[in-house]
Motif scaffolding. Sequence first.
Motif, PDB file in Angstrom:
ATOM      1  N   SER A   1      39.590  -5.835 -47.235  1.00  0.00           N
ATOM      2  CA  SER A   1      38.454  -5.311 -46.467  1.00  0.00           C
ATOM      3  C   SER A   1      38.567  -5.653 -44.990  1.00  0.00           C
ATOM      4  CB  SER A   1      37.140  -5.851 -47.034  1.00  0.00           C
ATOM      5  OG  SER A   1      37.145  -7.261 -47.110  1.00  0.00           O
ATOM      6  N   SER A   2      39.092  -6.835 -44.672  1.00  0.00           N
ATOM      7  CA  SER A   2      39.239  -7.208 -43.262  1.00  0.00           C
ATOM      8  C   SER A   2      40.348  -6.397 -42.587  1.00  0.00           C
ATOM      9  CB  SER A   2      39.518  -8.715 -43.127  1.00  0.00           C
ATOM     10  OG  SER A   2      40.755  -9.070 -43.702  1.00  0.00           O
ATOM     11  N   VAL A   3      41.415  -6.098 -43.323  1.00  0.00           N
ATOM     12  CA  VAL A   3      42.481  -5.261 -42.770  1.00  0.00           C
ATOM     13  C   VAL A   3      41.962  -3.853 -42.501  1.00  0.00           C
ATOM     14  CG1 VAL A   3      44.691  -4.151 -43.297  1.00  0.00           C
ATOM     15  CG2 VAL A   3      44.389  -6.591 -43.742  1.00  0.00           C
ATOM     16  N   LYS A   4      41.142  -3.345 -43.401  1.00  0.00           N
ATOM     17  CA  LYS A   4      40.531  -2.024 -43.184  1.00  0.00           C
ATOM     18  C   LYS A   4      39.707  -2.026 -41.894  1.00  0.00           C
ATOM     19  CE  LYS A   4      37.379   1.289 -45.405  1.00  0.00           C
ATOM     20  NZ  LYS A   4      36.292   1.224 -44.405  1.00  0.00           N
ATOM     21  N   ASP A   5      38.895  -3.073 -41.708  1.00  0.00           N
ATOM     22  CA  ASP A   5      38.084  -3.170 -40.488  1.00  0.00           C
ATOM     23  C   ASP A   5      38.966  -3.292 -39.249  1.00  0.00           C
ATOM     24  OD1 ASP A   5      35.817  -3.051 -42.031  1.00  0.00           O
ATOM     25  OD2 ASP A   5      35.459  -5.216 -42.012  1.00  0.00           O
ATOM     26  N   LEU A   6      40.055  -4.030 -39.374  1.00  0.00           N
ATOM     27  CA  LEU A   6      40.969  -4.226 -38.249  1.00  0.00           C
ATOM     28  C   LEU A   6      41.628  -2.907 -37.850  1.00  0.00           C
ATOM     29  CD1 LEU A   6      42.447  -6.022 -36.266  1.00  0.00           C
ATOM     30  CD2 LEU A   6      43.905  -6.819 -38.131  1.00  0.00           C
ATOM     31  N   ARG A   7      42.010  -2.117 -38.824  1.00  0.00           N
ATOM     32  CA  ARG A   7      42.627  -0.814 -38.527  1.00  0.00           C
ATOM     33  C   ARG A   7      41.639   0.124 -37.852  1.00  0.00           C
ATOM     34  NH1 ARG A   7      45.879  -0.621 -44.303  1.00  0.00           N
ATOM     35  NH2 ARG A   7      47.808  -1.601 -43.526  1.00  0.00           N
ATOM     36  N   GLU A   8      40.385   0.047 -38.259  1.00  0.00           N
ATOM     37  CA  GLU A   8      39.367   0.878 -37.619  1.00  0.00           C
ATOM     38  C   GLU A   8      39.085   0.404 -36.196  1.00  0.00           C
ATOM     39  OE1 GLU A   8      36.045   0.704 -40.244  1.00  0.00           O
ATOM     40  OE2 GLU A   8      36.926   2.082 -41.722  1.00  0.00           O
ATOM     41  N   LYS A   9      39.155  -0.901 -35.983  1.00  0.00           N
ATOM     42  CA  LYS A   9      38.873  -1.462 -34.660  1.00  0.00           C
ATOM     43  C   LYS A   9      40.005  -1.183 -33.679  1.00  0.00           C
ATOM     44  CE  LYS A   9      35.824  -3.809 -33.872  1.00  0.00           C
ATOM     45  NZ  LYS A   9      34.472  -3.551 -33.303  1.00  0.00           N
ATOM     46  N   GLN A  10      41.249  -1.200 -34.157  1.00  0.00           N
ATOM     47  CA  GLN A  10      42.415  -0.969 -33.307  1.00  0.00           C
ATOM     48  C   GLN A  10      43.244   0.177 -33.903  1.00  0.00           C
ATOM     49  OE1 GLN A  10      43.193  -2.485 -30.406  1.00  0.00           O
ATOM     50  NE2 GLN A  10      41.495  -3.954 -30.422  1.00  0.00           N
ATOM     51  N   PRO A  11      42.749   1.415 -33.818  1.00  0.00           N
ATOM     52  CA  PRO A  11      43.392   2.544 -34.502  1.00  0.00           C
ATOM     53  C   PRO A  11      44.772   2.908 -33.979  1.00  0.00           C
ATOM     54  CG  PRO A  11      41.673   3.316 -33.008  1.00  0.00           C
ATOM     55  CD  PRO A  11      41.550   1.825 -33.065  1.00  0.00           C
TER      56      PRO A  11
END
Length: 281
Positions: free
Chosen positions: A147-157
Amino acid sequence: MKSLKLLLFASTAMMTAVCCGSKNDAPSEDSPKVLVLYYSQTSNTKAVAQEIATRLGADIEEIVATNPYDGDFQATIERCIQEREQGITAQIQPLNTDISKYDVIFLGYPVWFGTYAPPVATFLDSVDLSGKMIVPFCTFGSGGLESSVKDLREKQPNAEVLSGYGVRAARLEAVHKEIDNFLKANGFIEGEYTEPEAFPEQHPVSQEESAIFDSAVNGYPMINAKATAVTLRAIADGTEYLFTATDSPRKSDDKVPPSGEIKVYVIVENGKAPVFTKVIR
């Protein structure tokens, strides 16, 4: 990504040669520059960061909160809830390193509320990591890497974010071996690595398998579940299980994860008791 990893390995090999006394070799100016950047409240994430930096010969720096989260678990949870309700953003001290000079950033954090801790969120809001490779690593009570990796990808696309590495705080003794496997599997260091076989389809749990699940999660307060299905595969030192379980209904409480179906990974190393490695909700 592969070419960048190969260049990274070449750079690591050169640095190793230099350390071993080869005076004529030096890291190429074209080699990727690597930074291990982390936030750690209790030194668990710090221990993982230091392991990675040591293995790669990489630079390392800590993200420091201006107002440290220095309370115990309960105090930290309550503070985070209050900050979320009031829209308070965690402030961090300026970094000593110039992020723009690095090609690969190993970004470490503890998982709070299913994602990276607030000081890391503040860091991510303050930088543009476009074109860089980000390798997340985290420590957690039960899970949160995915879940944190998903958020990270959304934050730094526009950055290349790898799937990363996560470890329970209760299993820090496994970090040395698991980081070695992780770096080899992803091409950051050279060495023999055997990719685990894929899990076969799940089947209903037997009484014996149910007992393995119960033993692995027994005493952990955030899991109150019954295993319904399972699959397993051989690993180097024993057997790994992937359970599907149903979490029992709970009272409404921000401190406790919601009920529902969960995935629980459990390993049983030869001669040792079952232990769960992560939960995916």
